[in-house]
Structures are given as C-alpha cells and as structure tokens.
Design an enzyme around this catalytic site. Structure first.
Site, PDB file in Angstrom:
ATOM      1  N   ASP A  45      21.295 -44.926  26.316  1.00  0.00           N
ATOM      2  CA  ASP A  45      19.882 -44.566  26.413  1.00  0.00           C
ATOM      3  C   ASP A  45      19.824 -43.105  26.829  1.00  0.00           C
ATOM      4  O   ASP A  45      20.693 -42.624  27.564  1.00  0.00           O
ATOM      5  CB  ASP A  45      19.169 -45.445  27.446  1.00  0.00           C
ATOM      6  CG  ASP A  45      17.652 -45.373  27.322  1.00  0.00           C
ATOM      7  OD1 ASP A  45      17.082 -46.287  26.699  1.00  0.00           O
ATOM      8  OD2 ASP A  45      17.059 -44.406  27.835  1.00  0.00           O
ATOM      9  N   ASP A  71      22.407 -38.838  24.289  1.00  0.00           N
ATOM     10  CA  ASP A  71      21.466 -38.430  23.251  1.00  0.00           C
ATOM     11  C   ASP A  71      22.050 -38.864  21.912  1.00  0.00           C
ATOM     12  O   ASP A  71      23.093 -38.360  21.492  1.00  0.00           O
ATOM     13  CB  ASP A  71      21.272 -36.915  23.290  1.00  0.00           C
ATOM     14  CG  ASP A  71      20.193 -36.428  22.326  1.00  0.00           C
ATOM     15  OD1 ASP A  71      19.859 -37.146  21.368  1.00  0.00           O
ATOM     16  OD2 ASP A  71      19.693 -35.303  22.522  1.00  0.00           O
ATOM     17  N   VAL A  72      21.394 -39.790  21.246  1.00  0.00           N
ATOM     18  CA  VAL A  72      21.947 -40.352  20.006  1.00  0.00           C
ATOM     19  C   VAL A  72      21.997 -39.331  18.871  1.00  0.00           C
ATOM     20  O   VAL A  72      22.620 -39.574  17.838  1.00  0.00           O
ATOM     21  CB  VAL A  72      21.131 -41.587  19.541  1.00  0.00           C
ATOM     22  CG1 VAL A  72      21.311 -42.740  20.511  1.00  0.00           C
ATOM     23  CG2 VAL A  72      19.657 -41.234  19.359  1.00  0.00           C
ATOM     24  N   TYR A 163       7.271 -40.073  11.269  1.00  0.00           N
ATOM     25  CA  TYR A 163       7.758 -41.387  11.692  1.00  0.00           C
ATOM     26  C   TYR A 163       7.866 -42.335  10.502  1.00  0.00           C
ATOM     27  O   TYR A 163       8.866 -43.051  10.349  1.00  0.00           O
ATOM     28  CB  TYR A 163       6.810 -41.951  12.744  1.00  0.00           C
ATOM     29  CG  TYR A 163       7.288 -43.227  13.395  1.00  0.00           C
ATOM     30  CD1 TYR A 163       8.350 -43.222  14.287  1.00  0.00           C
ATOM     31  CD2 TYR A 163       6.647 -44.443  13.142  1.00  0.00           C
ATOM     32  CE1 TYR A 163       8.774 -44.389  14.904  1.00  0.00           C
ATOM     33  CE2 TYR A 163       7.054 -45.609  13.750  1.00  0.00           C
ATOM     34  CZ  TYR A 163       8.119 -45.573  14.634  1.00  0.00           C
ATOM     35  OH  TYR A 163       8.538 -46.740  15.237  1.00  0.00           O
ATOM     36  N   LYS A 167      11.332 -44.015   9.162  1.00  0.00           N
ATOM     37  CA  LYS A 167      11.525 -45.463   9.103  1.00  0.00           C
ATOM     38  C   LYS A 167      11.737 -45.945   7.662  1.00  0.00           C
ATOM     39  O   LYS A 167      12.432 -46.939   7.439  1.00  0.00           O
ATOM     40  CB  LYS A 167      10.338 -46.169   9.755  1.00  0.00           C
ATOM     41  CG  LYS A 167      10.272 -45.957  11.259  1.00  0.00           C
ATOM     42  CD  LYS A 167      11.559 -46.354  11.962  1.00  0.00           C
ATOM     43  CE  LYS A 167      11.443 -46.307  13.470  1.00  0.00           C
ATOM     44  NZ  LYS A 167      12.713 -46.689  14.152  1.00  0.00           N
TER      45      LYS A 167
END
Length: 257
Positions: A45, A71-72, A163, A167
């Site tokens: 996370d 941080d992904v 967004y 997605k």
C-alpha cells in the site's frame, strides 16, 4: 480428483500478493477474505501508516505475511518486491491488482500529470506486477485478478475520462495476458465494481451523484465484501475454467445504463 477432494474454496498453502490492500475499502476486504481462506499474503500500500495499521490488526499472524509500503508505479520497487517474494516464500500463486487512484477533472482542465498519475496507478502498475509475477506463476500455474470498474463502459459526468480510459485498459490487458498465460496454467480475469461504499467515497463523491447512482442500481449500494467474495472465487480452483473474463459487481447498474 473430485471438487470436494480438491478443496476448491480453500487457499491454504498458496501465496497471494494484493496491491493497495491496507486501506478501508475493497483492497483490505480482499486481503481479509484471502487470509480467512488460508493464503499467505504479500500486501502493499502506498501509505506506510495504513500498512502499520494492517500489521497491528494481524497481530501475531503478521509474521506469516509480508506487508510493505510501496508505490506501485515505481518499477524498481516492484522488481525488488518480487525478489523478496521468491526469497521469503519461494512461490507465488495469486496476484490481485487492486491498487487504484482517481482525481476527477474535466477534459478541458486536466493536466498531463493528472492523466499520467491515474493511468500509471490503475493500469501501468498492473502491467508491471503481471510482468514480474509471470516467472513465478509459470512454475505451477496460478491466478491473476485485475480490478477494473464499470466506468470502463459508462461515463459518469464527473470528470473521469482518465479513470475510464485506465479501467478500459485494464480489461484489454486482462484478455491479452489471459491468452499468453493459458499455455502455462495462468488464469487472468477482471472484476469491475460499481459504486462500492467506503469512508473515502462518502467524502469524495458529491451527494447528488451518489443518490443518482443508487437509483440506477437494481440492488442498491455495494460493500467491499461483495467484491472480495468474487475475487476470492476467481483465485480458487472453483473458477479453474474461467479466464479472460470480467465479472461486474455493480448491483445491476449496467442493466439500466
């Protein structure tokens, strides 16, 4: 082996990595659902505070899992994480890309930094994690679940072009990865939630939109656990013949859209 003998609903002995898993919403519900099914967990996370809170909630069980702030979007950090997974667990069976980010802005006012922040968190991070998970998953097969959204199909009018694009990109990535993974026993699916309640949502989304969305949903507002149950199904042997698919968890929202 019969379904009963294969323990289709159980994940004991398997290792699952969940991104964005220490918050108060969908990610943490997924973590809890997979933990209850017996999986050993790797949870990341971006918030160190939330990660520490998760460790506290796990208590003595924390030693069985790996919980790290990360941080992904950071490629080096992702590569390093999977090195630790191999060193500490020796395997990976499940990857759940649930980290997400949204910062609404109208198209006319959206700057490039905001566009990249949303796409990098939602879809580029999924690519990075899938790429690094691939060698581990190829060893014995496994499951990948990517979190998309009904926004991939339906506009909201709330300034979510970035967004929605991200997605929708997750859905394309899911199908392409499923095609490449099938020969290696790697199943890849997506879950597309609708309006799922959490504390952040109540602060971030205008009340009129919440009311309009609830009116469009055939079954009302969803809870994080509703999504977690579907993710769990896609991680287990009960979904062994399911890949390249997307399951919406939106209370019938799309039926009226």
């Amino acid at each position: 082996m019969t379904p009963r003998e294969s323990d289709e609903d159980g994940l004991r002995g398997r290792v699952a990595l969940v991104t964005g898993g220490a918050g108060a919403g969908i990610g943490s519900a997924i973590v809890e659902r997979l933990r209850c099914a017996g999986a050993s967990l790797v949870v990341t996370d971006i918030s160190a505070k939330r990660v520490e809170a998760l460790r506290s909630r796990l208590g003595d069980l924390a030693v069985e899992h790996l919980c790290e702030p990360m941080d992904v979007r950071d490629e080096d950090a992702v590569v390093s994480l999977f090195g630790r997974v191999r060193d500490e667990f020796g395997r990976l069976d499940i990857l759940v890309n649930s980290a997400g980010f949204n910062k609404p802005a109208s198209l006319a006012d959206m700057d490039l930094a905001t566009w990249h922040a949303v796409l990098d968190t939602n879809v580029t991070s999924a690519f990075l994690h899938i790429r690094e998970a691939w060698p581990l998953l190829r060893e014995r097969g496994g499951a990948i679940v990517n979190l998309s959204s009904v926004a991939a199909w339906s506009g909201t009018g709330l300034g979510e072009a970035h967004y929605a694009a991200a997605k929708a990109g997750v859905l394309g990535l899911t199908r392409a990865a499923a095609a490449e993974g099938a020969p290696h026993g790697i199943r890849v699916n997506a879950v597309a939630p609708g309006l799922i309640w959490n504390e952040h949502l109540g602060r971030a989304v205008p009340p009129p939109f919440l009311a309009a969305y609830r009116a469009m949903s055939l079954m009302g507002q969803g809870q994080p656990e509703d999504v977690a149950d579907v993710v769990h199904f896609l991680c287990t042997d009960a979904s062994r013949h399911v890949t390249a698919d997307t399951i919406t968890v939106a209370g019938g929202h799309l039926a009226r859209h």
